[in-house]
Design a protein around this motif. Structure first.
Motif, PDB file in Angstrom:
ATOM      1  N   GLU A 196      61.297  56.729  35.583  1.00 10.82           N
ATOM      2  CA  GLU A 196      61.140  55.273  36.658  1.00 10.82           C
ATOM      3  C   GLU A 196      60.141  54.621  36.257  1.00 10.82           C
ATOM      4  OE1 GLU A 196      63.321  53.900  40.270  1.00 10.82           O
ATOM      5  OE2 GLU A 196      61.008  54.806  41.045  1.00 10.82           O
ATOM      6  N   ALA A 197      59.935  53.100  35.686  1.00  9.66           N
ATOM      7  CA  ALA A 197      58.128  52.746  35.740  1.00  9.66           C
ATOM      8  C   ALA A 197      58.667  51.465  36.714  1.00  9.66           C
ATOM      9  CB  ALA A 197      58.285  51.544  34.276  1.00  9.66           C
ATOM     10  N   THR A 198      57.544  51.092  37.579  1.00  5.67           N
ATOM     11  CA  THR A 198      56.902  50.121  38.613  1.00  5.67           C
ATOM     12  C   THR A 198      55.816  49.280  38.137  1.00  5.67           C
ATOM     13  OG1 THR A 198      57.723  52.178  40.428  1.00  5.67           O
ATOM     14  CG2 THR A 198      56.100  49.777  41.046  1.00  5.67           C
ATOM     15  N   ARG A 199      56.174  48.628  38.070  1.00  6.08           N
ATOM     16  CA  ARG A 199      54.912  47.380  38.009  1.00  6.08           C
ATOM     17  C   ARG A 199      54.812  46.421  38.642  1.00  6.08           C
ATOM     18  NH1 ARG A 199      57.104  43.358  33.105  1.00  6.08           N
ATOM     19  NH2 ARG A 199      58.358  43.628  34.662  1.00  6.08           N
ATOM     20  N   VAL A 200      53.182  46.245  39.423  1.00  3.50           N
ATOM     21  CA  VAL A 200      52.269  46.711  40.219  1.00  3.50           C
ATOM     22  C   VAL A 200      50.986  45.367  40.237  1.00  3.50           C
ATOM     23  CG1 VAL A 200      51.099  46.673  42.431  1.00  3.50           C
ATOM     24  CG2 VAL A 200      53.315  47.920  41.952  1.00  3.50           C
ATOM     25  N   ASN A 201      51.174  44.503  39.490  1.00  7.64           N
ATOM     26  CA  ASN A 201      49.991  43.576  39.559  1.00  7.64           C
ATOM     27  C   ASN A 201      49.588  43.429  37.757  1.00  7.64           C
ATOM     28  OD1 ASN A 201      49.391  42.217  42.325  1.00  7.64           O
ATOM     29  ND2 ASN A 201      48.532  44.079  42.808  1.00  7.64           N
ATOM     30  N   GLY A 202      50.152  43.449  37.133  1.00 10.85           N
ATOM     31  CA  GLY A 202      50.420  43.806  35.034  1.00 10.85           C
ATOM     32  C   GLY A 202      50.086  45.342  35.619  1.00 10.85           C
ATOM     33  N   LYS A 203      49.778  46.172  35.954  1.00 14.32           N
ATOM     34  CA  LYS A 203      50.028  47.614  36.101  1.00 14.32           C
ATOM     35  C   LYS A 203      51.531  48.514  36.525  1.00 14.32           C
ATOM     36  CE  LYS A 203      44.784  47.267  37.169  1.00 14.32           C
ATOM     37  NZ  LYS A 203      43.610  47.929  38.243  1.00 14.32           N
ATOM     38  N   VAL A 204      51.426  49.234  35.361  1.00  7.49           N
ATOM     39  CA  VAL A 204      52.056  50.132  35.185  1.00  7.49           C
ATOM     40  C   VAL A 204      52.369  51.923  35.906  1.00  7.49           C
ATOM     41  CG1 VAL A 204      55.085  50.880  34.117  1.00  7.49           C
ATOM     42  CG2 VAL A 204      53.494  48.362  33.576  1.00  7.49           C
ATOM     43  N   ARG A 205      53.204  51.525  36.223  1.00 11.46           N
ATOM     44  CA  ARG A 205      53.262  53.853  36.624  1.00 11.46           C
ATOM     45  C   ARG A 205      54.287  54.382  36.705  1.00 11.46           C
ATOM     46  NH1 ARG A 205      48.534  56.526  38.441  1.00 11.46           N
ATOM     47  NH2 ARG A 205      49.545  57.817  39.879  1.00 11.46           N
ATOM     48  N   PHE A 206      54.617  55.594  35.781  1.00  9.31           N
ATOM     49  CA  PHE A 206      55.283  56.646  36.031  1.00  9.31           C
ATOM     50  C   PHE A 206      55.534  57.006  36.961  1.00  9.31           C
ATOM     51  CE2 PHE A 206      53.464  53.976  31.643  1.00  9.31           C
ATOM     52  CZ  PHE A 206      55.216  53.691  31.398  1.00  9.31           C
ATOM     53  N   ARG A 207      57.191  57.931  37.567  1.00  8.12           N
ATOM     54  CA  ARG A 207      57.678  58.640  37.928  1.00  8.12           C
ATOM     55  C   ARG A 207      58.610  59.424  37.063  1.00  8.12           C
ATOM     56  NH1 ARG A 207      61.133  59.120  41.867  1.00  8.12           N
ATOM     57  NH2 ARG A 207      62.726  57.355  42.790  1.00  8.12           N
ATOM     58  N   SER A 208      59.414  60.892  37.009  1.00 10.28           N
ATOM     59  CA  SER A 208      60.278  61.888  36.625  1.00 10.28           C
ATOM     60  C   SER A 208      61.048  60.986  37.450  1.00 10.28           C
ATOM     61  CB  SER A 208      60.083  63.322  36.143  1.00 10.28           C
ATOM     62  OG  SER A 208      58.551  62.798  35.797  1.00 10.28           O
ATOM     63  N   ILE A 209      62.810  61.240  37.326  1.00 10.28           N
ATOM     64  CA  ILE A 209      64.179  61.361  37.853  1.00 10.28           C
ATOM     65  C   ILE A 209      64.629  61.676  37.756  1.00 10.28           C
ATOM     66  CG2 ILE A 209      63.421  58.395  38.338  1.00 10.28           C
ATOM     67  CD1 ILE A 209      65.162  57.648  36.410  1.00 10.28           C
ATOM     68  N   PRO A 210      65.329  62.044  38.461  1.00 10.42           N
ATOM     69  CA  PRO A 210      66.762  63.338  37.784  1.00 10.42           C
ATOM     70  C   PRO A 210      67.752  62.570  36.789  1.00 10.42           C
ATOM     71  CG  PRO A 210      66.511  63.085  39.631  1.00 10.42           C
ATOM     72  CD  PRO A 210      66.005  61.801  39.592  1.00 10.42           C
ATOM     73  N   GLU A 211      67.965  63.394  36.040  1.00 10.04           N
ATOM     74  CA  GLU A 211      69.073  62.781  35.024  1.00 10.04           C
ATOM     75  C   GLU A 211      70.061  62.771  35.531  1.00 10.04           C
ATOM     76  OE1 GLU A 211      71.670  64.662  31.531  1.00 10.04           O
ATOM     77  OE2 GLU A 211      69.984  66.081  32.867  1.00 10.04           O
ATOM     78  N   PRO A 212      70.731  61.417  34.934  1.00  2.00           N
ATOM     79  CA  PRO A 212      71.625  60.629  35.066  1.00  2.00           C
ATOM     80  C   PRO A 212      72.924  61.387  35.164  1.00  2.00           C
ATOM     81  CG  PRO A 212      70.296  58.823  34.286  1.00  2.00           C
ATOM     82  CD  PRO A 212      69.641  60.869  33.827  1.00  2.00           C
ATOM     83  N   GLU A 213      73.498  60.977  35.847  1.00  2.19           N
ATOM     84  CA  GLU A 213      75.624  61.107  36.475  1.00  2.19           C
ATOM     85  C   GLU A 213      76.592  60.734  35.735  1.00  2.19           C
ATOM     86  OE1 GLU A 213      76.429  61.772  39.998  1.00  2.19           O
ATOM     87  OE2 GLU A 213      74.878  63.028  40.790  1.00  2.19           O
ATOM     88  N   PHE A 214      77.278  61.024  35.018  1.00  2.00           N
ATOM     89  CA  PHE A 214      78.101  59.741  34.247  1.00  2.00           C
ATOM     90  C   PHE A 214      79.060  58.976  35.326  1.00  2.00           C
ATOM     91  CE2 PHE A 214      77.162  62.798  31.055  1.00  2.00           C
ATOM     92  CZ  PHE A 214      77.753  62.247  29.565  1.00  2.00           C
ATOM     93  N   ILE A 215      79.944  57.995  35.289  1.00  5.07           N
ATOM     94  CA  ILE A 215      80.339  56.990  36.067  1.00  5.07           C
ATOM     95  C   ILE A 215      82.073  57.985  36.077  1.00  5.07           C
ATOM     96  CG2 ILE A 215      80.891  54.669  36.832  1.00  5.07           C
ATOM     97  CD1 ILE A 215      78.063  53.925  35.485  1.00  5.07           C
ATOM     98  N   ALA A 268      46.573  59.293  34.686  1.00 10.02           N
ATOM     99  CA  ALA A 268      46.300  58.050  35.190  1.00 10.02           C
ATOM    100  C   ALA A 268      47.658  57.470  35.447  1.00 10.02           C
ATOM    101  CB  ALA A 268      45.592  57.395  34.507  1.00 10.02           C
ATOM    102  N   VAL A 269      48.072  56.956  34.958  1.00 10.16           N
ATOM    103  CA  VAL A 269      50.085  56.613  34.797  1.00 10.16           C
ATOM    104  C   VAL A 269      50.688  57.882  36.092  1.00 10.16           C
ATOM    105  CG1 VAL A 269      49.241  54.935  32.765  1.00 10.16           C
ATOM    106  CG2 VAL A 269      50.692  57.231  33.151  1.00 10.16           C
ATOM    107  N   GLY A 270      50.297  58.359  36.609  1.00 13.50           N
ATOM    108  CA  GLY A 270      51.337  59.114  37.175  1.00 13.50           C
ATOM    109  C   GLY A 270      52.282  60.594  36.632  1.00 13.50           C
ATOM    110  N   LEU A 271      51.736  61.080  36.040  1.00 19.55           N
ATOM    111  CA  LEU A 271      52.708  61.226  35.046  1.00 19.55           C
ATOM    112  C   LEU A 271      52.090  62.511  34.479  1.00 19.55           C
ATOM    113  CD1 LEU A 271      54.371  59.318  31.643  1.00 19.55           C
ATOM    114  CD2 LEU A 271      55.622  60.196  34.085  1.00 19.55           C
ATOM    115  N   ALA A 272      52.720  64.322  34.834  1.00 23.15           N
ATOM    116  CA  ALA A 272      52.088  64.888  34.488  1.00 23.15           C
ATOM    117  C   ALA A 272      51.703  65.494  32.840  1.00 23.15           C
ATOM    118  CB  ALA A 272      52.950  66.609  34.512  1.00 23.15           C
ATOM    119  N   ASP A 273      50.823  66.626  32.481  1.00 23.65           N
ATOM    120  CA  ASP A 273      50.611  66.497  31.118  1.00 23.65           C
ATOM    121  C   ASP A 273      51.490  67.027  30.559  1.00 23.65           C
ATOM    122  OD1 ASP A 273      47.948  65.309  31.212  1.00 23.65           O
ATOM    123  OD2 ASP A 273      46.770  66.826  32.062  1.00 23.65           O
ATOM    124  N   ASN A 274      52.257  66.350  29.696  1.00 22.21           N
ATOM    125  CA  ASN A 274      53.242  66.968  27.791  1.00 22.21           C
ATOM    126  C   ASN A 274      52.956  66.449  27.239  1.00 22.21           C
ATOM    127  OD1 ASN A 274      55.818  67.106  26.934  1.00 22.21           O
ATOM    128  ND2 ASN A 274      56.630  67.766  28.955  1.00 22.21           N
TER     129      ASN A 274
END
Length: 207
Positions: free
Chosen positions: A99-118, A52-58
């Motif tokens: 990454e969470a995206t908030r629209v009209n008070g509702k939040v959805r999620f999506r997986s993002i790649p592992e970040p890199e060191f700067i 319901a919030v954009g994630l796979a079952d885990n």
């Protein structure tokens, strides 16, 4: 004629009676009211909380959306988006990135790649995830150390100087060349007009 013969039913009559009984039985069967079959009911599919919030079952993410709602104000929101790492209890580190995206008070999620060191950021734990130059996020915490917002490690908007050093200066290709050899001018081939001196008459001063 004896009494036994008078009670005997002819075979043809027995067959006729049997046929009539069969017809009556069939007529009774077909005239009975047959109930209408019950309409088929489609199975009810219940969407999981994670779907319901954009994630796979885990199983490791169960309860994460509810926990995020508690800590969401500590996230580094920028243009309605926030990026964070989530604690993996098995590996004892922040192994999941979202990454969470908030629209009209509702939040959805999506997986993002592992970040890199700067490189050259001045911190050995600084991380970056770049979806575009306007959503650069960093964290200054070791991925194996629990953050103050455990089980979340929120990324913050990237400082400008890190952004330029990491993704390059977009105006780099527009700079004027500074190679002195390309800017030399041979003045010997250019005519030079010198102004003529203006001569004034000398008048002696009398005493």
């Amino acid at each position: 004629m004896n009494s036994t013969d008078s009670r005997t039913i002819p075979a043809n009559k027995v067959g006729l009676i049997g046929g009539l009984l069969l017809l009556v039985s069939l007529a009774f069967t077909f005239t009975q009211h047959q109930p209408d079959p019950a309409p088929s009911v489609a199975p009810v599919v219940v969407e999981s909380k994670l779907h319901a919030v954009g994630l796979a079952d885990n199983v490791d993410w169960e309860g994460m959306p509810e926990l995020f709602a508690v800590w969401s104000e500590h996230a580094g929101w920028k243009d309605g988006k926030a990026q964070f790492a989530y604690w993996d209890q098995g590996y004892r580190s922040y192994s999941y990135f979202f990454e969470a995206t908030r629209v009209n008070g509702k939040v959805r999620f999506r997986s993002i790649p592992e970040p890199e060191f700067i490189e050259g950021s001045g911190s050995s734990f600084a991380l970056i995830y770049v979806s575009d130059p306007e959503t650069c996020m960093v964290a200054d915490t070791d991925l194996k150390a629990e953050s103050p917002e455990h089980p979340f490690l929120f990324f913050k908007p990237m400082p400008v100087q890190w952004s330029v050093s990491r993704i390059g200066n977009p105006l780099e290709h527009e700079r004027v060349p500074t190679d002195k050899s390309r800017l030399k001018v041979d003045i010997r081939s250019m005519p030079v007009d010198l102004p003529k001196p203006e001569l004034k008459a000398f008048t002696p001063v009398s005493h």
